[in-house]
Design a protein around this motif. Structure first.
Motif, PDB file in Angstrom:
ATOM      1  N   PHE A   1      -2.475   3.303  -9.209  1.00 17.28           N
ATOM      2  CA  PHE A   1      -2.553   2.545  -7.757  1.00 17.28           C
ATOM      3  C   PHE A   1      -2.905   0.754  -8.179  1.00 17.28           C
ATOM      4  O   PHE A   1      -1.822   0.280  -7.577  1.00 17.28           O
ATOM      5  N   THR A  38       0.901   3.712  -3.062  1.00 19.73           N
ATOM      6  CA  THR A  38       0.525   5.288  -2.953  1.00 19.73           C
ATOM      7  C   THR A  38       1.443   6.107  -3.468  1.00 19.73           C
ATOM      8  O   THR A  38       1.097   7.239  -4.212  1.00 19.73           O
ATOM      9  N   LEU A  87       0.951  -1.282  -0.131  1.00 18.43           N
ATOM     10  CA  LEU A  87      -0.049  -0.117   0.090  1.00 18.43           C
ATOM     11  C   LEU A  87       0.859   1.136  -0.059  1.00 18.43           C
ATOM     12  O   LEU A  87       0.527   2.532  -0.687  1.00 18.43           O
ATOM     13  N   SER A  88       1.946   1.134   0.823  1.00 21.49           N
ATOM     14  CA  SER A  88       2.771   2.591   0.812  1.00 21.49           C
ATOM     15  C   SER A  88       3.522   2.635  -0.722  1.00 21.49           C
ATOM     16  O   SER A  88       3.497   3.568  -1.012  1.00 21.49           O
TER      17      SER A  88
END
Length: 266
Positions: free
Chosen positions: A203, A74, A70-71
């Motif tokens: 994303f 993003t 996710l990091s």
């Protein structure tokens, strides 16, 4: 008068369309169903259970890989969207110029070249940087994902710009608005749905990427897709199905949110 052509009325269209949907979605529904399997097998149904979701939630490695994914996604999507927005404005909000087609090709190159080629090129480039700088962190993965995601963000943003009427921007200029004021108060709000679409697509592409991640990552930098790939090489359990179902749910939630956002703005 000649009848209007309607492909849906062609013989065999309905069965072919139905077969296509079955071939596309049946494996996904099967994966979701077997994520609730009580047994260890991914092919033999042993009863309904949430055990594998609990196992995935309690797995610290899965949590770490998920947060890392996710990091990276993003930050990479943010970088890719900013660069793609500038590139789209630079190639659409001006007169045609010599070499414009070459620029389009350069921006969309990752879409046309096999991903394995891009992965090898990024591995060599960042390998050289690692030797020079000694840095082994996630920055290389973020930059690699961002470079690969730029064309995915660029396409919807450019499509949005090409569909926008120039009259509002021209009117703002006639009212003595500076280029920055015109961009901030006119272009950017109208471009918002395209930027949101580009960011969402970047994303999802980054979150799902395996090939580039495998070639660029250092030790201990597994993302969720590469962790799942490693697990499938060892022993496949319904825990992989549970993780895949959660990823599918996240993707559906993003698509639903984007649909509601664009519908509200429209």
């Amino acid at each position: 008068m000649a009848k209007r052509f309607d492909i849906a009325r062609l013989p065999g269209f309905a069965p072919i369309a139905l077969l296509s949907f079955v071939a596309l979605y049946l494996p996904i529904f099967t994966l979701v169903g077997y994520s609730f399997n009580a047994g260890n097998s991914v092919a033999v149904w042993s009863g309904f259970s949430l055990h594998w979701y609990s196992a995935a939630w309690a797995n610290e490695t899965v949590k770490a890989a998920t947060l890392r994914s996710l990091s990276i996604a993003t930050l990479a999507s943010a970088i890719a969207t900013v660069i793609a927005t500038m590139a789209a404005i630079g190639t659409t909000r001006r007169r045609a110029f010599k070499g414009q087609t070459l620029i389009y090709v350069a921006i969309n190159q990752p879409l046309m070249v096999p991903e394995i080629v891009t992965a090898v090129a990024l591995m060599i480039f960042f390998g050289m940087l690692k030797q020079v700088t000694g840095y082994q962190g996630l920055g290389y993965l973020i930059l690699a994902h961002a470079a690969f995601c730029i064309p995915f963000a660029y396409l919807p943003i450019r499509a949005r710009l090409e569909g926008m009427d120039l009259s509002l921007e021209t009117a703002a200029a006639d009212l003595y608005a500076s280029p920055w004021q015109t961009f901030r108060h006119v272009t950017l709000p109208l471009l918002g749905p395209g930027i949101a679409a580009g960011a969402m697509l970047a994303f999802v592409i980054s979150l799902d990427d395996v090939v580039i991640t495998e070639f660029v990552k250092s030790g201990g930098q597994d993302t969720l897709p590469t962790y799942m790939l490693g697990q499938m090489r060892r022993a496949i359990t319904p825990e992989v199905n549970a993780i895949s179902t959660l990823l599918l749910g996240l993707t559906v939630a993003l698509l639903t949110a984007f649909f509601l956002l664009t519908r509200k703005r429209g």
